[in-house]
Structures are given as C-alpha cells and as structure tokens.
Scaffold this motif. Sequence first.
Motif, PDB file in Angstrom:
ATOM      1  N   LEU A   1       0.831  -1.206   0.000  1.00  0.00           N
ATOM      2  CA  LEU A   1       0.000   0.000   0.000  1.00  0.00           C
ATOM      3  C   LEU A   1       0.867   1.258   0.000  1.00  0.00           C
ATOM      4  O   LEU A   1       0.570   2.235  -0.702  1.00  0.00           O
ATOM      5  CB  LEU A   1      -0.923  -0.016   1.213  1.00  0.00           C
ATOM      6  N   HIS A   2       1.947   1.245   0.744  1.00  0.00           N
ATOM      7  CA  HIS A   2       2.880   2.371   0.777  1.00  0.00           C
ATOM      8  C   HIS A   2       3.532   2.566  -0.588  1.00  0.00           C
ATOM      9  O   HIS A   2       3.711   3.700  -1.051  1.00  0.00           O
ATOM     10  CB  HIS A   2       3.934   2.138   1.859  1.00  0.00           C
ATOM     11  N   TYR A   3       3.889   1.477  -1.263  1.00  0.00           N
ATOM     12  CA  TYR A   3       4.479   1.559  -2.602  1.00  0.00           C
ATOM     13  C   TYR A   3       3.493   2.173  -3.596  1.00  0.00           C
ATOM     14  O   TYR A   3       3.855   3.038  -4.399  1.00  0.00           O
ATOM     15  CB  TYR A   3       4.908   0.176  -3.080  1.00  0.00           C
ATOM     16  N   ASP A   4       2.214   1.754  -3.546  1.00  0.00           N
ATOM     17  CA  ASP A   4       1.184   2.330  -4.422  1.00  0.00           C
ATOM     18  C   ASP A   4       1.016   3.822  -4.153  1.00  0.00           C
ATOM     19  O   ASP A   4       0.838   4.622  -5.083  1.00  0.00           O
ATOM     20  CB  ASP A   4      -0.146   1.613  -4.227  1.00  0.00           C
ATOM     21  N   TRP A   5       1.059   4.204  -2.881  1.00  0.00           N
ATOM     22  CA  TRP A   5       0.933   5.621  -2.535  1.00  0.00           C
ATOM     23  C   TRP A   5       2.108   6.429  -3.085  1.00  0.00           C
ATOM     24  O   TRP A   5       1.922   7.549  -3.576  1.00  0.00           O
ATOM     25  CB  TRP A   5       0.860   5.782  -1.016  1.00  0.00           C
ATOM     26  N   LEU A   6       3.321   5.877  -3.011  1.00  0.00           N
ATOM     27  CA  LEU A   6       4.491   6.576  -3.559  1.00  0.00           C
ATOM     28  C   LEU A   6       4.374   6.755  -5.073  1.00  0.00           C
ATOM     29  O   LEU A   6       4.740   7.810  -5.614  1.00  0.00           O
ATOM     30  CB  LEU A   6       5.779   5.818  -3.227  1.00  0.00           C
ATOM     31  N   GLN A   7       3.858   5.748  -5.763  1.00  0.00           N
ATOM     32  CA  GLN A   7       3.676   5.848  -7.210  1.00  0.00           C
ATOM     33  C   GLN A   7       2.637   6.913  -7.552  1.00  0.00           C
ATOM     34  O   GLN A   7       2.814   7.700  -8.483  1.00  0.00           O
ATOM     35  CB  GLN A   7       3.258   4.496  -7.794  1.00  0.00           C
ATOM     36  N   LYS A   8       1.534   6.950  -6.808  1.00  0.00           N
ATOM     37  CA  LYS A   8       0.486   7.959  -7.031  1.00  0.00           C
ATOM     38  C   LYS A   8       1.013   9.355  -6.735  1.00  0.00           C
ATOM     39  O   LYS A   8       0.719  10.304  -7.462  1.00  0.00           O
ATOM     40  CB  LYS A   8      -0.713   7.638  -6.130  1.00  0.00           C
ATOM     41  N   ARG A   9       1.816   9.482  -5.691  1.00  0.00           N
ATOM     42  CA  ARG A   9       2.398  10.771  -5.343  1.00  0.00           C
ATOM     43  C   ARG A   9       3.316  11.264  -6.458  1.00  0.00           C
ATOM     44  O   ARG A   9       3.289  12.430  -6.836  1.00  0.00           O
ATOM     45  CB  ARG A   9       3.184  10.651  -4.036  1.00  0.00           C
ATOM     46  N   GLN A  10       4.128  10.380  -7.014  1.00  0.00           N
ATOM     47  CA  GLN A  10       5.021  10.755  -8.102  1.00  0.00           C
ATOM     48  C   GLN A  10       4.229  11.151  -9.352  1.00  0.00           C
ATOM     49  O   GLN A  10       4.579  12.123 -10.039  1.00  0.00           O
ATOM     50  CB  GLN A  10       5.960   9.593  -8.422  1.00  0.00           C
ATOM     51  N   ALA A  11       3.148  10.445  -9.669  1.00  0.00           N
ATOM     52  CA  ALA A  11       2.308  10.792 -10.814  1.00  0.00           C
ATOM     53  C   ALA A  11       1.634  12.151 -10.605  1.00  0.00           C
ATOM     54  O   ALA A  11       1.512  12.943 -11.552  1.00  0.00           O
ATOM     55  CB  ALA A  11       1.260   9.707 -11.043  1.00  0.00           C
ATOM     56  N   ASP A  12       1.199  12.437  -9.390  1.00  0.00           N
ATOM     57  CA  ASP A  12       0.577  13.731  -9.105  1.00  0.00           C
ATOM     58  C   ASP A  12       1.578  14.878  -9.236  1.00  0.00           C
ATOM     59  O   ASP A  12       1.240  15.948  -9.746  1.00  0.00           O
ATOM     60  CB  ASP A  12      -0.042  13.732  -7.708  1.00  0.00           C
ATOM     61  N   TRP A  13       2.809  14.664  -8.774  1.00  0.00           N
ATOM     62  CA  TRP A  13       3.829  15.704  -8.936  1.00  0.00           C
ATOM     63  C   TRP A  13       4.131  15.953 -10.409  1.00  0.00           C
ATOM     64  O   TRP A  13       4.376  17.081 -10.825  1.00  0.00           O
ATOM     65  CB  TRP A  13       5.107  15.339  -8.189  1.00  0.00           C
ATOM     66  N   TYR A  14       4.111  14.907 -11.225  1.00  0.00           N
ATOM     67  CA  TYR A  14       4.332  15.052 -12.671  1.00  0.00           C
ATOM     68  C   TYR A  14       3.229  15.910 -13.283  1.00  0.00           C
ATOM     69  O   TYR A  14       3.497  16.796 -14.095  1.00  0.00           O
ATOM     70  CB  TYR A  14       4.367  13.669 -13.334  1.00  0.00           C
ATOM     71  N   LYS A  15       1.975  15.653 -12.879  1.00  0.00           N
ATOM     72  CA  LYS A  15       0.861  16.439 -13.408  1.00  0.00           C
ATOM     73  C   LYS A  15       0.950  17.898 -12.974  1.00  0.00           C
ATOM     74  O   LYS A  15       0.604  18.805 -13.731  1.00  0.00           O
ATOM     75  CB  LYS A  15      -0.473  15.856 -12.948  1.00  0.00           C
TER      76      LYS A  15
END
Length: 154
Positions: A38-52
């Motif tokens: 779950l922490h790994y999924d959150w890190l991936q979502k956080r990185q995608a949001d920063w890209y946007k």
Amino acid sequence: MWFNIDFNKLTILLLPTVLREPITVAYAQALLKPIDALHYDWLQKRQADWYKLEHTGQVCRLRKVLNDQLDPILRRITIGNGTAFPRRYIYTKAENKPKYLGTFFIKSNNEYQNTGVDFRVFVPNEIVINAIFQLNYLIKFYKLAGKRYIIEAI
C-alpha cells in the motif's frame, strides 16, 4: 523525507532483541507486506501527481507530456498554430457591392478567424489509430480552458 519508510528495516528495529530470530523476523515482515504494498502504491500515485503539477498548458510542456506518454522513443508529436483565414462574403444585388470573388478556396468552417482552432497537434498515424482516446484525454487535461485544438495525422 518523512514518507520514505523501509518496512523491512522497521520491522527488525521494532522487535525486541530476544525475538530477532530469522523465523520471527520473516513472520513479522510477512504481516507487514500488505502495508508495504500500500505504501508503494501511494508513492507511485504521489510521483504521478507531482508530474501532473509540474506540467502546464504551455506548448513546450504539452508537447513533452504527449511525447513522454505516447511516443517516448522517437518523439514525433509536434504542436503548431491554428489557421485563421479571413472570411469572404458574396453580396446580393441590393447591397451594391462588387461581385467578383477572385480565386476562392473552399475551407472547412473551423479554419476561419474566431471560429477555428487555436492550435494543431500533429501526431503519427499509428498513434492516432491506437491511442486516440488517451491522446484526447491528455490534451484536454493539460490545455488551457477555452483553447480549441484539432488532431492531424502525419
């Protein structure tokens, strides 16, 4: 940072020293595996949001996003200006205006001034065929509000 957590190391550190045997450590790490995922999924979502958040509707940024997502190797997607031809009218006899039209080219309705597109996206034909919905989504997400576009296959 505060969000970079190594759950395997944390598991070992939180166990009492008497219980730090390989079987106990493996069992405790197995219990924390869903939280780690779950922490790994959150890190991936956080990185995608920063890209946007880092990319805007500027032409150079929009072109970069489209090439990153749809054509990362060849980077063939370009953006050009929209056309804006002046309208030419045909007058009636009652208006007493000249009737000579000169050379007259028929254009589509969206190619005239104030009715046309603001920019054109030139995309390779295979991307238009395979990923037209993703292309439209990305352009609509990043473009400025009120800007009109057209996709042209090259």
